[in-house]
Structure formats: structure tokens, C-alpha cells
Design an enzyme around this catalytic site. Structure first.
Site, mmCIF file in Angstrom:
data_model
loop_
_atom_site.group_PDB
_atom_site.id
_atom_site.type_symbol
_atom_site.label_atom_id
_atom_site.label_comp_id
_atom_site.label_asym_id
_atom_site.label_seq_id
_atom_site.Cartn_x
_atom_site.Cartn_y
_atom_site.Cartn_z
ATOM 1 C CE LYS A 116 6.956 2.777 8.059
ATOM 2 N NZ LYS A 116 7.078 3.981 9.095
ATOM 3 N N GLY B 186 12.290 0.849 2.353
ATOM 4 C CA GLY B 186 10.759 0.440 3.210
ATOM 5 C C GLY B 186 9.771 0.182 2.253
ATOM 6 C CD GLU B 187 7.222 -3.749 -0.651
ATOM 7 O OE1 GLU B 187 7.841 -3.716 -1.786
ATOM 8 O OE2 GLU B 187 7.325 -4.735 -0.010
ATOM 9 C CB VAL B 188 3.432 0.599 4.094
ATOM 10 C CG1 VAL B 188 2.374 -0.041 5.119
ATOM 11 C CG2 VAL B 188 4.429 1.444 4.663
ATOM 12 N N GLY C 86 10.906 5.432 2.065
ATOM 13 C CA GLY C 86 12.172 5.773 1.972
ATOM 14 C C GLY C 86 12.656 4.581 0.917
ATOM 15 C CD GLU C 87 18.325 3.724 -1.074
ATOM 16 O OE1 GLU C 87 19.041 3.050 -2.021
ATOM 17 O OE2 GLU C 87 18.653 4.466 -0.298
ATOM 18 C CG ASP D 146 7.847 14.621 10.099
ATOM 19 O OD1 ASP D 146 7.492 15.689 9.581
ATOM 20 O OD2 ASP D 146 8.095 13.825 9.593
ATOM 21 C CB ILE E 213 -1.074 0.030 1.159
ATOM 22 C CG1 ILE E 213 -0.321 -0.121 2.626
ATOM 23 C CG2 ILE E 213 -1.917 -1.045 0.841
ATOM 24 C CD1 ILE E 213 -1.156 -0.139 3.416
ATOM 25 N N GLY E 214 1.946 1.228 -0.019
ATOM 26 C CA GLY E 214 2.844 2.339 0.123
ATOM 27 C C GLY E 214 4.522 1.861 0.356
HETATM 28 O O1 ACK Z 1 -2.057 7.409 2.629
HETATM 29 P P1 ACK Z 1 -1.642 5.954 2.613
HETATM 30 O O2 ACK Z 1 -2.508 5.000 2.145
HETATM 31 O O3 ACK Z 1 -1.285 5.796 4.342
HETATM 32 O O4 ACK Z 1 -0.005 5.770 2.119
HETATM 33 C C1 ACK Z 1 0.645 5.706 3.008
HETATM 34 C C2 ACK Z 1 1.563 4.458 2.938
HETATM 35 O O5 ACK Z 1 1.506 3.271 3.964
HETATM 36 C C3 ACK Z 1 3.134 4.848 3.288
HETATM 37 O O6 ACK Z 1 3.216 5.162 4.492
HETATM 38 C C4 ACK Z 1 0.133 3.846 4.559
HETATM 39 N N1 ACK Z 1 0.279 3.348 5.885
HETATM 40 C C5 ACK Z 1 1.223 3.267 6.588
HETATM 41 N N2 ACK Z 1 0.657 2.958 7.722
HETATM 42 C C6 ACK Z 1 -0.668 2.268 7.779
HETATM 43 C C7 ACK Z 1 -1.560 1.480 8.515
HETATM 44 N N3 ACK Z 1 -1.062 1.361 9.757
HETATM 45 N N4 ACK Z 1 -2.576 1.287 8.160
HETATM 46 C C8 ACK Z 1 -3.089 1.747 6.930
HETATM 47 N N5 ACK Z 1 -2.066 2.243 5.974
HETATM 48 C C9 ACK Z 1 -1.111 2.570 6.435
HETATM 49 C C10 ACK Z 1 -0.175 5.202 4.442
#
Ligand code: ACK
Length: 911
Positions: free
Chosen positions: A606, A586-588, A583-584, A699, A579-580
């Protein structure tokens, strides 16, 4: 076109002033698939980038047309086509780009069918035209009963204006609705640049963010945005002076535009005198000069001049001093360079001077000259002087007894200081002390010693010595006493007083005692102040509240991670999709976690991909070590970590709506103010929790807030290095070497890295602005340097559209320059709770004030936030409150559950 009862015909229409207009109407409502076009002539763009099209038209309600079936339409379409050709004879339909489908919004059904009188609708649409010299507009009728009455095409400019003494030209607004056009101003006549004047022209034709400006030149002052010459009798010396000042005393200016006033005759101004100082005069002569001669030294003392001339810089010099021997007193020579003046010879501020190293037995005239800053300019001379004449002594200053017997004394002495010639002989005069000078003996010697014999034993004798040069005898020395006894120790002069010795010894003791006491007291003092300091520091640390532990204080980072985070077995994680990125490396991802004995939950994962450095690993895991210490409904919850296999993972609760900024942009304008305040309340509550734990986020920004499916906002992003590495908003500033998210950061944190809870409060104010403006970028597309400069100059973000005045005031409070003046998170939370309890206070918005807010001018502070809820608005009932937020359907349910007052509602918990 059909030829039925609804066809093209003449109709009467009422304009805005209810004056009838005759016009043609198309009304092809009976036949399907109508496609009728009307095109304008070529319209030159004239430099505009976004044009506005105002269309006035009438449109009949299909229901008001009896007998019409599904073929009747109630809209028409507006198109445009950019072109360089002034007369394009044929333009294909497909070359036109659709601007919008336009429908009537009023008077739609107010049609007086009988008289064919209809009211006008006015609709405005805007369109970006940047590619060609001009454009065509076209209207497509798809089967409506419509009369197009007028089409007005215009563009917006920020009108010529003068701000901070700089002229900004009439400027065409930018192409996009959020674009700002940077415009440099030029200083008005008779003014000079203080700092490059700049402003931004906003899309609505409003000037925003004035930076820099000009000063009126010397001799001119600001009046009504222009620089006007100072009138006679006034002056302005520096461009930075606030305005023209009246000429100071004893000066005048006869012409307009004076930069300095001329002194009246007899008055003067020193080079170093500022133009604001009165013109002054030289001092009169010093008074009552007296002299005291001591051997070859003279002490001169005098009283200050009677008139100081209006100045305080009187000093004294001895510019002319004559010397000559007594016997040839006519001969006057300048004073030799070996004469000493204490404290000095010129520029003396005191009224006493000691002149030493004079020649013995010589006549001197001392002239004391009073001067001040304008003495030279005035050419004043003798009138400011006073003189005195003295004659120095020539005597031996000390006599030493080098041998003492019962009947004799061997004496020795030094040559007198600075004799007035070669010493030819010394004369020694002595007598028994008891006898005084009634009977004395004289001895003469060429050397500087003498043996005096034939004295009585145990008798005190008094000795004087004088020297003779060609000019004659000098003065006898002071008396020196010696006793003829067997005392083996020679006495010098008046000898050493044993009482003094005693005093000295006891004095040293006392001194030691005092020092010891001072030492002990000062130790106590410093302990006291340290204790005070300690207690001041400690007062932040609430007893009973857990304090955040910095994982970087652990030598072994893995120890910290396992203390604060649970290790999760990777097999219990099921990753679903990315979903995101962070940085270089990292991946979510989103996914599911099933821990034994618990139900499966949605989680965000993450991960840190392979190829990272040790530092990156430590930084990555630090986020979990920090998050794991928190437990609050508005802080993202850590489920656990995977550190035993790769990739490393941090598992948190899943927030369905992702980041707050993107979420708000996606749902622009879709929430009630209460809902927005509810989100802000959640963030404030999370931040209060963090600040109570002494954690400074650094931040805080809408992009770092996550939103779940119930619109609950949670603070996230706790990695220690994240501000430096991962945040795309973080930028280097010229002042600090580390990256900082400039637009969200308090000035003291940007300038000297002073990150505190108070700087988090500043960022919270920016988050408030982001929320109320539905994810607009703070300071729009201004660059970072301009943002820093604007903030330094007191500019603050204006209230977003429809922002309640109280909320903007709260933002301004968070953006106080002095960090101690900003509210605490606890106060912010209380404030928001009060607003939620009294939603009426949120009704008042700042209206259409578009420009930025200068703190100095007090704009935007119409309401005193802290008193508003109680004083200005009466408390609402539950019913009124539910009505205001569109939830009145819950009135009965709440009443049945016993919630009859807003206070009782506040006690509602999540459960
Ligand atoms: O705006 P988004 O969908 O929400 O895109 C960013 C992306 O990962 C990079 O930070 C999403 N994200 C981060 N942590 C979470 C979380 N706990 N639940 C859902 N989305 C998340 C964030």
C-alpha cells in the site's frame, strides 16, 4: 424441413394432472443447421418492468430416437424484442435479444415412445422490459424434438396491503432482481399519521421494511387493520392512546366514537383533569377551626374536610376576612394588604396559617375556604367554608433596661406593632417578683421610657406595659424581669442563658467533630467507589494479555511506527501490478519481497503517493503502527514499512482472493454452509483477538476482510482515519459530524459515537449477513436515513436465502438494541465452533419467510441458540459430518490418523 420418420406430427402429452393433451411436435432432428422460429403476438407491458415467461413443453431425449446422429438437439432458445408497435409484420432475427437457452429438466427420458406420451416440463425465465410499451417473444428451434404446450407471461406485484394502519397499493415490482420500490402508504379511514408510512416492494413481490405508520383518530381504535369507533360507555381521548377505554367512574358516554366521557350529574371535571380521571366533587367545609392570638398575630389551625370529593388537590383560601375595631365592631372592612399570611393566603396545602401584622386590639373574622379542582366548575360556595372570630392584643413586645442602679431602673420600649389608633399614653405596672401581683405600682407616661426610682437593692422586679389609644387600653405586655444590682450589663427580656452558651460552644465543637468525621468517611467512601470503578474498568484488561497502544498517544508518530513496524529497504521490494486504490493518494499493488536470509514471499504494497499532507502521512502510517502490534492468523500480517524514501509504503502479506465481499459476489452460491461458517469463524477469532487487546475496529465489514488462497479470512484496514476518509461506505449522519459506515454500525455508535467491542459485534452480525447472502448489500438500496429509522423502529435484516436458523438467530443477537445484551466475540466463537462440530444444526433454514424481522414480534427466534447444539441435534459421527460437507473421501485417511470423533477433529491445527 426434412421429411423423415421424425417429423412434425400430432402427439399426446400428459399434463401435471396426468390428463392427456393432444398437441403438435416439431422434430427436425435428422438434418443439420435447423433454425426455426416461432414468434408471439405483441404483448403489452402494462407498467411491468420485469416479466416472467413460464414455458410448458416436452422435449425428447436424443438417445431415445433410434437412428439419429449428431444433428439432434435437446434445447431451444428464448428471445425477446421490445417494441411500441402492436403489429410489427417483420422483425429481423438480429433484433431479438436472447433470454436463455432452455433445456428440459425432468421427464426427459420418461418417454413412452410407443404411445407417444410424454410428460411436461415447466421452465420460468425473467427478463427486464423497460424501454418500450410492449414486447414480442420468440422461440428458436435448432433441431430438437419439441412440443411447446403453453406460454404464460406474467409480472409480479406486491399486493395491496395494510400495515401499521396505512394502506399500500398494489405495486409493480422493480426492474432488477435486487431493486426495492419505495412506496408511501396512506392512512386508513379515521386515522392520522404518526410518522410518514413507508414500505419497500421487493423483486419477489414481498413487502419489506415497514417504517412509520398511523394512529386511529380520537374516538377510534384499531381492529383488524381498520379504525372502529369506540362503543358507548368507552372513549379514546388521544390518537396515540392504545385503544378505547371504559369511561372512568362517575362518567358515561352514550354515543359511539366518544373522545371523552360526560360526568354524571353532581360530578365535575376540572379543565386540567385528564379524560382518564374519574369525575369528582368539591370538598366539604374544613373542620375544627381553632385560633390562637399572640399580640397582633393569630395562628389558625383546622382539620381537613370530611369529604374530599374524590380528589387530592384540596387547598385553602381566606377569601373573606373582615376587620373592625372592638368598639365599632359592626364595621367590617376587607383585610388590609399589609397583613401577612404565612405560608400564604391562597392555595394553601397545609392546615395551619400564621396571620401577622394585624392591627392591635382589633376584632377579626377569618373564613377558611376549602377548594379543589372542581370547586369553580361546580359553583360551590359557603358550604365549603368555616369561620372564626378573634380580637388581637395591643401590647408592648419588649422592654429594655437602659440603666440600673441599686435603687432605680431606667426602662425603654418600642411602640406596639400596628396600633389601632394614635397612642395617647403608656401604663407601666410593676411589682417585686416575690410579691407576685399582690401589691403593684402603676406609672403613666406619654413617652416610650420611664425612670422607676425608690426600688430596693438586689431585688428582682416584674414590669408590664400597655398602651392607650382613643379606643381604650390594650392588653398588658408579657412580663419582663430586671434586678436592681450593680450589674453593668443591661438584660433584655429573660436574658441570655449561660447554659445555652455552654451548649452552643460545645455544640460547635461537636459539630466540628461531626463534620470532620463526615469528611473523613466521605473521603473513604469516594476512594472506595473509585477503587470499585477502577476495578470494574480493569476487569476488561486481562492480566497477561497484551493491550493495544494507540499510536496517536506518541508525540512523535515516527517513534510509534519504528516501535511497532520494521523498516524495509525499498530495494528488496519488487512491485508487479496495481490491484486497487485507497482514497485520493493511496494505491495497492501486489509484488514480491525478498528479505535477506528468508525466502521470497508475495506481498501487498500500500503506498501513499506524493502530495500528501502531514496529517495524511500520520494517518497512513498509523495503520502500520496498529497492525504491527497484532500477531494472529486471522489478522492481516504486517511485513514492514518504507518511511525513509518516497512513496511511503506499508507491506503486508498477500491475500490471493482479495476482499471478502467481492470474492463472495464472484462465487455466488458456490460454498457449503460449513465453508461459510468456517470463514465467519476465522473473522470471529480475529475479532476476539482484537477485543482481548482492547482494540475497537469501528469499520468491520466484508469489504475490510481479506481472503487468501486457502479461504482463510483475515481482518484488515486499521488506519485510524480510514472510517472517516477512505471507506466509500462512510457517510455523514445528521446527528454526528463525522463520517460513519451507517449500515454496518451499531445505533449507539451512530447516535452518540459510542464505539465499543459491542458495536464491533453489531458490525460482525452484518458481516455474517453479507457472508451468508454472498456479498449482498445490507439493506439493499435503502437510503441511510431509512436504515437508521428502520433500525430504531426494531426492524432487522431478514435471514438471507437458505440461511440456517441458528446463524440468523446469532445475527439477531449481535443486533440487540442494548449493547450489553449482545454476545461477546468469545461467545460467538464458541457458538460457531459448536455449529461446525454439529453441522446438523445448520440444516434447518428459515424456509421461504422473506420479510424483514421485527424484534418485538419475536420473529426469527424460533430456536434458542445456546441450547440448540446440545439438545436438539444428536452429535454426528466423523463419517456423517464428512458426508454432509461432501468430503467423505477423507474418512479413511482421518480414521488412520486416529481422528475418530468430532472432538478429536477440533484439536486439528493448521500445521
Ligand atoms: O477486493 P480487492 O482485490 O482486495 O481490492 C482491494 C484493493 O486492494 C483496495 O483495498 C486489495 N488488497 C488490499 N490489501 C490486500 C492484500 N493484503 N492482499 C491482496 N489484496 C489486497 C483489496
Amino acid at each position: 424441413m426434412s421429411s423423415c420418420q421424425y417429423s412434425n406430427e400430432k402427439v399426446s402429452i400428459m399434463d401435471e394432472k396426468n390428463i392427456p393433451i393432444r398437441t403438435y411436435q416439431v422434430c427436425n432432428v435428422l438434418e443439420p443447421n435447423q433454425n426455426n422460429w416461432l414468434r408471439t403476438d405483441w404483448i403489452p407491458r402494462s407498467g411491468a418492468q420485469r416479466v416472467y415467461v413460464e414455458v410448458k413443453f416436452t422435449l425428447r431425449d436424443c438417445n431415445s430416437l433410434p437412428g439419429v446422429t449428431g444433428t439432434c438437439k435437446e434445447t431451444f432458445n428464448l428471445y425477446y424484442h421490445e417494441s411500441n408497435e402492436v403489429r410489427e409484420s417483420y422483425i429481423k432475427e438480429s433484433s431479438f435479444i436472447k433470454v436463455d437457452t432452455v433445456a428440459a429438466d425432468e421427464s426427459f427420458t420418461q418417454v413412452d415412445v410407443g404411445d407417444r406420451i410424454m410428460k411436461l416440463n415447466t421452465e420460468v425465465r425473467d427478463v427486464k422490459v423497460t424501454t418500450r410499451k410492449g414486447f414480442y417473444l420468440a422461440f428458436q428451434d435448432v433441431g430438437a424434438c419439441i412440443a411447446l404446450v403453453s406460454v404464460r407471461v406474467f409480472y409480479k406485484t406486491c399486493p395491496l396491503t395494510i400495515r401499521n394502519l396505512a394502506t399500500f397499493p398494489d405495486t409493480v415490482t422493480g426492474a432488477d432482481t435486487s431493486s426495492l420500490v419505495e412506496v408511501r402508504g396512506s392512512c386508513v379511514n379515521q386515522s392520522e399519521e404518526r410518522e410518514e408510512p413507508k414500505m419497500y416492494c421487493g423483486a419477489d413481490g414481498e413487502w419489506l421494511v415497514p417504517i412509520g405508520g398511523c394512529f386511529c383518530s380520537p374516538g377510534y381504535e384499531e381492529k383488524g387493520g381498520a379504525c372502529k369507533a369506540c362503543s358507548a360507555g368507552f372513549y379514546k381521548a388521544k390518537s396515540s392512546d392504545a385503544g378505547c377505554f371504559k369511561c372512568p367512574p362517575h362518567s358515561h358516554s352514550v354515543r359511539d366514537g366518544a373522545t371523552v366521557c360526560d360526568c354524571h350529574s353532581g360530578f365535575f371535571r376540572a379543565d386540567s383533569d385528564p379524560p382518564s380521571m374519574a369525575c369528582t366533587q368539591p370538598p366539604s367545609a374544613p373542620q375544627q377551626l381553632i385560633s390562637v392570638v399572640n399580640e397582633t398575630s393569630v395562628v389558625l389551625e383546622w382539620a381537613p374536610p370530611r369529604r374530599l370529593g374524590g380528589r387530592s388537590d384540596t387547598s385553602y383560601n381566606y377569601p373573606r376576612m373582615g376587620s373592625g375595631s372592638i368598639s365599632s365592631s359592626q364595621l367590617c372592612l376587607p383585610c388590609g394588604s399589609d397583613v401577612l399570611f404565612s405560608p400564604g393566603q391562597t392555595g394553601l396545602k397545609t392546615t395551619r396559617v400564621v396571620v401577622s401584622e394585624l392591627r392591635a386590639h382589633t376584632h377579626y373574622t377569618f373564613i377558611v375556604h376549602a377548594r379543589n379542582g372542581v370547586s369553580q366548575a361546580s359553583g360551590a360556595g359557603a358550604a365549603q367554608s368555616v369561620s372564626v372570630s378573634v380580637t388581637t392584643n395591643q401590647a408592648v413586645s419588649s422592654i429594655l433596661a437602659i440603666d440600673v442602679t441599686r435603687h432605680s431602673l431606667s426602662l425603654s420600649w418600642q411602640q406596639p406593632d400596628r396600633p389601632n389608633g394614635v397612642i395617647l399614653e403608656y401604663e407601666v405596672k410593676f411589682y417585686e417578683k416575690d410579691q407576685k401581683e399582690r401589691s403593684y405600682r402603676i406609672m403613666r407616661t406619654f413617652s416610650r421610657s420611664v425612670d422607676v426610682t425608690g426600688l430596693n437593692p438586689l431585688t428582682v422586679y416584674v414590669f408590664h406595659v400597655r398602651a392607650r389609644t382613643a379606643a381604650g387600653y390594650g392588653e398588658f405586655s408579657a412580663p419582663f424581669e430586671f434586678s436592681t444590682n450593680s450589674d453593668p450589663f443591661p438584660l433584655i427580656g429573660e436574658g441570655v442563658n449561660s447554659a445555652f452558651l455552654l451548649l452552643s460552644v460545645s455544640g460547635v465543637g461537636i459539630l466540628l467533630l461531626i463534620s470532620a468525621a463526615v469528611f473523613i468517611i466521605s473521603r473513604r467512601r469516594s476512594k472506595y467507589s473509585k477503587t470499585k470503578q477502577d476495578s470494574e474498568e480493569e476487569k476488561h484488561l486481562n492480566p497477561g494479555v497484551k493491550i493495544y497502544v494507540d499510536p496517536f498517544t506518541y508525540e512523535d508518530p515516527d517513534q510509534a511506527i519504528h516501535e511497532f513496524a520494521k523498516e524495509i529497504d525499498v530495494s528488496s521490494i519488487h512491485i508487479e501490478k496495481v490491484i486497487g486504490m485507497v482514497g485520493e493518494f493511496g494505491e495497492v499493488c501486489s509484488g514480491r519481497l525478498r528479505v535477506q536470509g528468508k525466502r521470497e514471499i508475495y506481498v501487498a504494497i500500500k503506498s501513499l503517493k506524493a502530495g500528501y499532507s502531514d496529517k495524511q502521512r500520520r494517518d497512513f502510517l498509523s495503520e502500520a503502527s496498529i497492525m504491527g502490534q497484532f500477531d494472529h492468523p486471522n489478522i492481516i500480517r504486517l511485513e514492514g514499512v518504507v518511511t525513509r524514501c518516497k512513496p511511503l509504503m506499508i507491506i503486508t502479506e498477500y491475500m490471493e482472493n482479495g476482499s471478502l465481499d467481492a470474492f463472495l459476489r464472484k462465487h455466488d452460491g458456490q460454498f457449503t454452509v460449513i465453508q461459510l461458517v468456517g470463514m465467519l469463524r476465522g473473522i470471529a477469532s480475529g475479532m476476539k483477538y482484537l477485543s482481548d487487546m482492547s482494540y475497537v475496529h469501528r469499520d468491520l465489514a466484508a469489504r475490510n476482510i481479506l481472503v487468501n488462497s486457502n479461504l482463510v479470512c483475515k481482518v484488515s484496514d486499521f488506519g485510524l482515519s480510514r472510517v472517516l476518509e477512505d471507506d466509500p461506505e462512510a457517510a455523514y449522519t445528521t446527528r454526528v459530524r463525522r463520517k460513519i459506515p451507517i449500515r454496518w454500525t451499531a445505533p449507539e455508535a451512530i447516535t452518540y459515537r459510542k464505539f465499543t467491542t459491542a458495536s464491533d459485534v453489531w458490525s460482525y452480525g452484518i458481516v455474517m449477513w453479507e457472508v451468508v447472502s454472498y456479498g449482498e448489500r445490507p439493506y439493499w438500496d435503502m437510503n441511510n436515513q431509512d436504515v437508521i429509522k428502520a433500525i430504531e423502529e426494531g426492524y432487522r435484516l431478514p435471514a438471507p436465502m437458505d440461511c440456517p436458523v441458528v446463524l440468523h438467530q446469532l445475527m439477531l443477537d449481535c443486533w440487540e438494541r442494548e449493547r450489553a445484551e449482545r454476545p461477546t466475540f468469545s461467545q460467538i466463537l464458541n457458538m460457531l465452533d459448536k455449529l461446525i462440530r454439529n453441522p446438523g444444526t445448520l440444516r434447518r433454514t428459515g424456509g421461504d419467510r422473506p420479510a424483514g424481522t421485527m424484534l418485538e414480534s419475536g420473529m426469527g427466534s424460533e430456536v434458542c441458540v445456546s441450547v440448540l447444539p446440545e439438545v436438539c441435534v444428536p452429535e454426528w459421527s466423523v463419517c456423517e459430518w464428512l458426508q454432509s460437507i461432501g468430503l467423505e473421501r477423507y474418512r479413511d485417511t482421518l480414521a488412520a490418523a486416529g481422528y475418530t470423533s468430532l472432538d478429536s477433529l477440533l484439536a486439528l491445527t493448521h500445521q
